[in-house]
Design a protein around this motif. Structure first.
Motif, PDB file in Angstrom:
ATOM      1  N   ALA A 147       0.841  -1.203   0.000  1.00 54.96           N
ATOM      2  CA  ALA A 147       0.000   0.000   0.000  1.00 54.96           C
ATOM      3  C   ALA A 147       0.878   1.257   0.000  1.00 54.96           C
ATOM      4  N   ALA A 148       1.932   1.250   0.834  1.00 50.57           N
ATOM      5  CA  ALA A 148       2.814   2.425   0.909  1.00 50.57           C
ATOM      6  C   ALA A 148       3.589   2.583  -0.401  1.00 50.57           C
ATOM      7  N   LEU A 150       2.545   1.706  -3.372  1.00 49.28           N
ATOM      8  CA  LEU A 150       1.598   2.248  -4.363  1.00 49.28           C
ATOM      9  C   LEU A 150       1.404   3.753  -4.137  1.00 49.28           C
ATOM     10  N   ALA A 151       1.341   4.156  -2.862  1.00 48.51           N
ATOM     11  CA  ALA A 151       1.139   5.577  -2.548  1.00 48.51           C
ATOM     12  C   ALA A 151       2.347   6.404  -2.991  1.00 48.51           C
ATOM     13  N   GLU A 152       3.528   5.781  -2.949  1.00 49.05           N
ATOM     14  CA  GLU A 152       4.748   6.483  -3.417  1.00 49.05           C
ATOM     15  C   GLU A 152       4.718   6.653  -4.936  1.00 49.05           C
ATOM     16  N   GLN A 153       4.053   5.712  -5.608  1.00 49.90           N
ATOM     17  CA  GLN A 153       4.094   5.696  -7.077  1.00 49.90           C
ATOM     18  C   GLN A 153       3.082   6.626  -7.728  1.00 49.90           C
ATOM     19  N   THR A 154       1.898   6.795  -7.071  1.00 48.42           N
ATOM     20  CA  THR A 154       0.841   7.577  -7.721  1.00 48.42           C
ATOM     21  C   THR A 154      -0.059   8.277  -6.703  1.00 48.42           C
ATOM     22  N   ASP A 155      -0.581   9.426  -7.131  1.00 48.78           N
ATOM     23  CA  ASP A 155      -1.538  10.167  -6.299  1.00 48.78           C
ATOM     24  C   ASP A 155      -2.961   9.763  -6.622  1.00 48.78           C
ATOM     25  N   ASP A 156      -3.143   8.921  -7.608  1.00 45.04           N
ATOM     26  CA  ASP A 156      -4.492   8.579  -8.073  1.00 45.04           C
ATOM     27  C   ASP A 156      -5.051   7.427  -7.224  1.00 45.04           C
ATOM     28  N   PRO A 157      -6.029   7.707  -6.329  1.00 43.53           N
ATOM     29  CA  PRO A 157      -6.496   6.657  -5.412  1.00 43.53           C
ATOM     30  C   PRO A 157      -7.160   5.478  -6.132  1.00 43.53           C
ATOM     31  N   VAL A 167      -3.495  -7.964  -6.107  1.00 40.89           N
ATOM     32  CA  VAL A 167      -2.602  -8.747  -5.233  1.00 40.89           C
ATOM     33  C   VAL A 167      -3.198  -8.892  -3.835  1.00 40.89           C
ATOM     34  N   GLY A 168      -3.803  -7.828  -3.312  1.00 43.07           N
ATOM     35  CA  GLY A 168      -4.329  -7.870  -1.939  1.00 43.07           C
ATOM     36  C   GLY A 168      -5.522  -8.798  -1.837  1.00 43.07           C
ATOM     37  N   PRO A 169      -6.747  -8.272  -2.021  1.00 37.33           N
ATOM     38  CA  PRO A 169      -7.942  -9.112  -1.882  1.00 37.33           C
ATOM     39  C   PRO A 169      -7.952 -10.331  -2.815  1.00 37.33           C
ATOM     40  N   ALA A 170      -7.431 -10.167  -4.034  1.00 37.54           N
ATOM     41  CA  ALA A 170      -7.609 -11.231  -5.026  1.00 37.54           C
ATOM     42  C   ALA A 170      -6.590 -12.356  -4.936  1.00 37.54           C
ATOM     43  N   SER A 178      -0.460  -4.859   4.790  1.00 40.89           N
ATOM     44  CA  SER A 178       0.060  -5.876   5.706  1.00 40.89           C
ATOM     45  C   SER A 178       1.096  -6.811   5.072  1.00 40.89           C
ATOM     46  N   PHE A 179       1.388  -6.635   3.779  1.00 41.17           N
ATOM     47  CA  PHE A 179       2.456  -7.444   3.161  1.00 41.17           C
ATOM     48  C   PHE A 179       3.354  -6.507   2.371  1.00 41.17           C
TER      49      PHE A 179
END
Ligand code: FAD
Length: 450
Positions: A147-148, A150-157, A167-170, A178-179
């Motif tokens: 998550a962190a 992804l936040a570093e890579q883009t501002d687009d939520p 990767v997370g839910p799926a 958490s990973f």
């Protein structure tokens, strides 16, 4: 006490692959299984008149070890129904239909998703999934949550939420905070690239006629009678460098080698005398199962097809984050339609806190948002119970917490004296999939046969 060349603990695909390969090479093998059936996380079951794939079911083109085994066992396959439009519910709560694999998001979000997928493909291409800790950016990627990252890579939520979903839910079925980003790259590398995870037509390609549990059932049937002993949970293993004695409630069995073909979390449930080396015990405390509820909802007819829908639906913002047409095309005369859906990680926590009636109502409401009011009136509803099953305790598989893949990963497949460890959870290619179970089983068998 009875003596064998090799005692295998666990009759999932991993354990049965080990047993088949060793038996074919002339070794005496015993397989001890805690449950009253073989197959582990593969279970094809008739539930009140509907045949369901309670566990794993899909076979994708990258799963070459599984494809080869399906061929060897002379099993047939068929394609998932996928004609028509898919449905996506965006951050704005609006339902949109679309064709192909690209979600109908704004142009700028689509461009961000494409850029992130390219970057993850690049990172995955630099990784040997058998040794993620050797990735050139391993330390850095393992220290930061996905998550962190992804936040570093883009501002687009919405771009973050969509890429996080794959990767997370799926897949790892844990929240993206958490990973580690390295675990996300491993998931991608193990499937041949991040682009494969994004493409539902690739990753959820085909099903086995009669159900995927036919693979372990066929493997078990090739072993001499009495090789697989059901209802024998292994509780204790006494070992020396020369061999090990395995204890169950029914008796004890000696093997020159013992293969623990169980998820890493369950390796730790067995008592070892002497205890496993400290790094082994430490390592497995940093591994845990994800949590996903697989839902099976059957209707009088596959009504969504009449509406021009494929049954494929996604939304990082909905309770059911993904759903597909899962009708049994291989059952002659089947007129009913079945949807399969998934509720993952923290959303699954919330769902599990409700009564069965409340859960069902919430799930159907979520499906109705994708497919319309008809989704509210199924003829059959079932939730796969893996999270409460003592011989799995989660789904789909296990993964490391942040920082632990680089810290401990290299010990995952190390033998301890006569003890070897294998399961799809510690695979490289095919990680967390049946393909990885076969690869791990074959690798351990080959090592024992040297
Ligand atoms: P398991 O299947 O877990 O086998 C381990 C066996 O060991 C079990 O039978 C267990 O009972 C036994 N055992 C454990 N402890 C002991 C003990 N102490 N003594 C004796 N026996 C013991 N994969 C795909 O490729 N495609 C999919 O579509 C897919 N979907 C999935 C959906 C769900 C809901 C789940 C749960 C999994 C899914 N998977 C899928 C993953 C796949 O099912 C697993 O990766 C694979 O089956 C694992 O095989 P295994 O032999 O390594 O482990």
């Amino acid at each position: 006490m009875t003596d064998f060349d090799v005692v295998v603990v666990g009759a999932g695909v991993t354990g049965l692959t080990v047993a088949n390969r060793l038996h074919a090479a002339g070794r005496s093998v015993l397989v001890l299984e805690a449950r009253d059936r073989v197959g582990g996380r593969l279970l094809t079951e008739d539930v009140e008149g509907v045949r369901l794939e309670v566990g794993g079911q899909w076979v994708s083109p990258d799963q070459t070890a599984l494809l080869a085994l399906i061929d060897e066992l002379q099993l047939e396959m068929y394609s998932r129904y996928r004609a028509g439009d898919s449905v996506y519910i965006g951050r704005d709560g609006v339902r949109r239909t679309f064709e192909g694999e690209k979600f109908p998001v704004s142009e700028s979000t689509a461009a961000e998703v494409e850029r992130l997928v390219k970057e993850l493909d690049r990172l995955a291409a630099l990784m040997d999934p058998l040794s993620p800790w050797e990735h050139p950016d391993a330390e850095e990627l393992d220290r930061i949550s996905f998550a962190a990252w992804l936040a570093e890579q883009t501002d687009d939520p919405e771009a973050r939420d969509n890429v996080g979903l794959y990767v997370g839910p799926a897949m790892l079925t844990k929240p993206a905070h958490s990973f580690s980003a390295l675990s996300a790259v491993l998931m991608a590398a193990s499937a041949g690239g991040f682009s494969h995870l994004v493409d539902a037509d690739f990753i959820l390609d085909r099903r086995v006629v009669g159900g995927l549990q036919r693979v372990p059932l066929a493997l078990a049937s090739r072993l001499p009678e009495g090789t697989v002993r059901l209802d024998e949970a292994v509780t204790k293993i006494e070992w020396t460098d020369g061999g090990a004695t395995v204890f169950t409630g029914q008796g004890s069995y000696h093997g020159r080698n013992v293969v623990l073909a169980v998820p890493p979390t369950l390796v730790s449930r067995v008592q070892y005398i002497p205890a496993l080396p400290p790094v082994q015990a430490q390592m497995r405390q940093h591994i845990s199962f994800g949590l996903v509820i697989k839902l099976h909802i059957t209707y009088e007819t596959p009504f969504w097809r009449e509406l021009g829908l494929s049954g494929t639906a996604f939304s990082p913002y909905s309770l059911v984050h993904e759903a597909y047409d899962n009708t049994n095309e291989d059952v002659e005369g089947e007129t009913r339609g079945t949807l399969v859906g998934f509720v993952s990680d923290v959303k699954a926590d919330g769902l599990l806190s409700l009564t069965p009636e409340e859960r069902r109502a919430k799930v159907l409401e979520s499906l109705a948002a994708y497919y319309g009011e008809q989704a509210l009136t199924p003829v059959h509803y079932y939730e796969s119970p893996w999270m409460a099953d003592e011989w799995t305790v989660g789904a789909f598989g296990t993964s490391f917490d942040i920082g632990s893949l680089t810290r401990y990963g290299r010990h995952l497949r190390s033998d301890v004296g006569p003890l070897a460890f294998a399961s799809s959870d510690i695979a490289g290619l095919g990680f967390q999939h049946v393909d990885g179970a076969i690869r791990m089983g074959e690798a351990v068998a080959a090592r024992i046969l040297i």
